[in-house]
Motif scaffolding. Structure first.
Motif, PDB file in Angstrom:
ATOM      1  N   PRO A  94       9.384 -35.442  35.453  1.00 15.66           N
ATOM      2  CA  PRO A  94      10.418 -34.651  36.130  1.00 15.66           C
ATOM      3  C   PRO A  94      11.332 -33.978  35.101  1.00 15.66           C
ATOM      4  O   PRO A  94      11.685 -34.582  34.087  1.00 15.66           O
ATOM      5  N   MET A  95      11.678 -32.753  35.359  1.00 15.64           N
ATOM      6  CA  MET A  95      12.610 -32.042  34.488  1.00 15.64           C
ATOM      7  C   MET A  95      14.019 -32.229  35.035  1.00 15.64           C
ATOM      8  O   MET A  95      14.234 -32.106  36.239  1.00 15.64           O
ATOM      9  N   LEU A  96      14.946 -32.536  34.172  1.00 16.60           N
ATOM     10  CA  LEU A  96      16.330 -32.753  34.591  1.00 16.60           C
ATOM     11  C   LEU A  96      16.984 -31.440  35.005  1.00 16.60           C
ATOM     12  O   LEU A  96      17.828 -31.404  35.893  1.00 16.60           O
ATOM     13  N   GLN A  97      16.599 -30.372  34.339  1.00 15.99           N
ATOM     14  CA  GLN A  97      17.006 -29.025  34.732  1.00 15.99           C
ATOM     15  C   GLN A  97      16.060 -28.051  34.066  1.00 15.99           C
ATOM     16  O   GLN A  97      15.391 -28.383  33.093  1.00 15.99           O
ATOM     17  N   LEU A  98      15.998 -26.870  34.612  1.00 14.31           N
ATOM     18  CA  LEU A  98      15.149 -25.843  34.044  1.00 14.31           C
ATOM     19  C   LEU A  98      15.922 -24.533  34.077  1.00 14.31           C
ATOM     20  O   LEU A  98      16.453 -24.144  35.116  1.00 14.31           O
ATOM     21  N   ARG A  99      15.983 -23.902  32.937  1.00 16.85           N
ATOM     22  CA  ARG A  99      16.596 -22.578  32.846  1.00 16.85           C
ATOM     23  C   ARG A  99      15.485 -21.612  32.492  1.00 16.85           C
ATOM     24  O   ARG A  99      14.728 -21.860  31.575  1.00 16.85           O
ATOM     25  N   MET A 100      15.414 -20.539  33.263  1.00 16.30           N
ATOM     26  CA  MET A 100      14.368 -19.549  32.984  1.00 16.30           C
ATOM     27  C   MET A 100      14.856 -18.164  33.347  1.00 16.30           C
ATOM     28  O   MET A 100      15.811 -18.007  34.100  1.00 16.30           O
ATOM     29  N   ARG A 101      14.193 -17.215  32.771  1.00 18.74           N
ATOM     30  CA  ARG A 101      14.500 -15.811  33.059  1.00 18.74           C
ATOM     31  C   ARG A 101      14.057 -15.462  34.453  1.00 18.74           C
ATOM     32  O   ARG A 101      13.078 -15.990  34.958  1.00 18.74           O
ATOM     33  N   ASN A 102      14.722 -14.539  35.064  1.00 15.34           N
ATOM     34  CA  ASN A 102      14.283 -13.990  36.355  1.00 15.34           C
ATOM     35  C   ASN A 102      13.341 -12.843  36.137  1.00 15.34           C
ATOM     36  O   ASN A 102      13.365 -12.151  35.225  1.00 15.34           O
TER      37      ASN A 102
END
Length: 102
Positions: A94-102
């Motif tokens: 599981p990822m605790l959070q994910l930041r990605m481009r739109n």
């Protein structure tokens, strides 16, 4: 949404270098399985990782907030490499959070 990074671990560290013709067909089915998930939207990205200790595969699953790691495990249990019972496995993380481009 929830995200899970899955590490696909082949049957051995040199598996990708020593595959038999039957192993190649099985790996092709594995890739087609993940590509179908990508096209349907359950997988955001997937591909092989060139690790000096032995190659492995990465897939990034996007799941509904109501779903869990067990739901991801149920999906990857349908992978032809897993169903063939050749010693491959998935580590579902599981990822605790994910930041990605739109």
């Amino acid at each position: 949404m929830k995200y899970f990074m899955c590490r696909f671990v082949p049957p051995g560290p040199d598996f990708l270098k020593t595959m038999t013709p039957d192993d190649r067909l099985l790996m092709k089915s594995h890739g087609e399985f993940l590509q179908a998930l990508l096209e349907r939207g359950g997988v955001v990205a997937h591909g092989p990782v060139a690790d000096p200790a032995g190659g492995w595969g990465m897939s990034l699953f996007e799941m509904a907030d109501t779903e869990s790691a067990d739901d991801v495990r149920a999906i990857v249990a349908e992978d032809p490499m897993i169903k063939a019972n050749v010693g491959a496995r998935y580590d579902v993380l599981p990822m605790l959070q994910l930041r990605m481009r739109n």
